[in-house]
Design a protein around this motif. Structure first.
Motif: not given
Length: 86
Positions: A1, A35-37, A31-32, A57, A28-29, A39-40, A5
């Motif tokens: 990820m 949030l996503v990073v 949010l990525n 966050m 998108g970047s 969570l991962l 980016n």
């Protein structure tokens, strides 16, 4: 990820500043990375706690500030900094 980016903004694959979907790519970047990073990372550490997620966050958003060039990030700076100060 993180690598995808980074390559999106800092390599020969980088996006064109005249692209009509530039704001969508930047959102998108953000949010990525925001949030996503985190969570991962929590899944990898197997420490699922809301408190730890809330601490990760802002780190992701600060990382987004360093990965996304300032000319693309400038229209979203106020929103990000207002969220970080909240």
């Amino acid at each position: 990820m993180l690598i995808s980016n980074y390559l999106l903004y800092h390599s020969f694959f980088q996006i064109n500043s005249s692209s009509p979907n530039l704001n969508g790519v930047v959102v998108g970047s953000i949010l990525n990375l925001g949030l996503v990073v985190p969570l991962l990372f929590l899944g990898w550490q197997r420490k699922f706690s809301l408190k730890y997620f809330i601490m990760l966050m802002p780190a992701g958003l600060i990382l987004a500030r360093f990965i996304i060039p300032i000319e693309y990030f400038s229209s979203f700076e106020a929103v990000i900094y207002a969220w970080l100060l909240k």
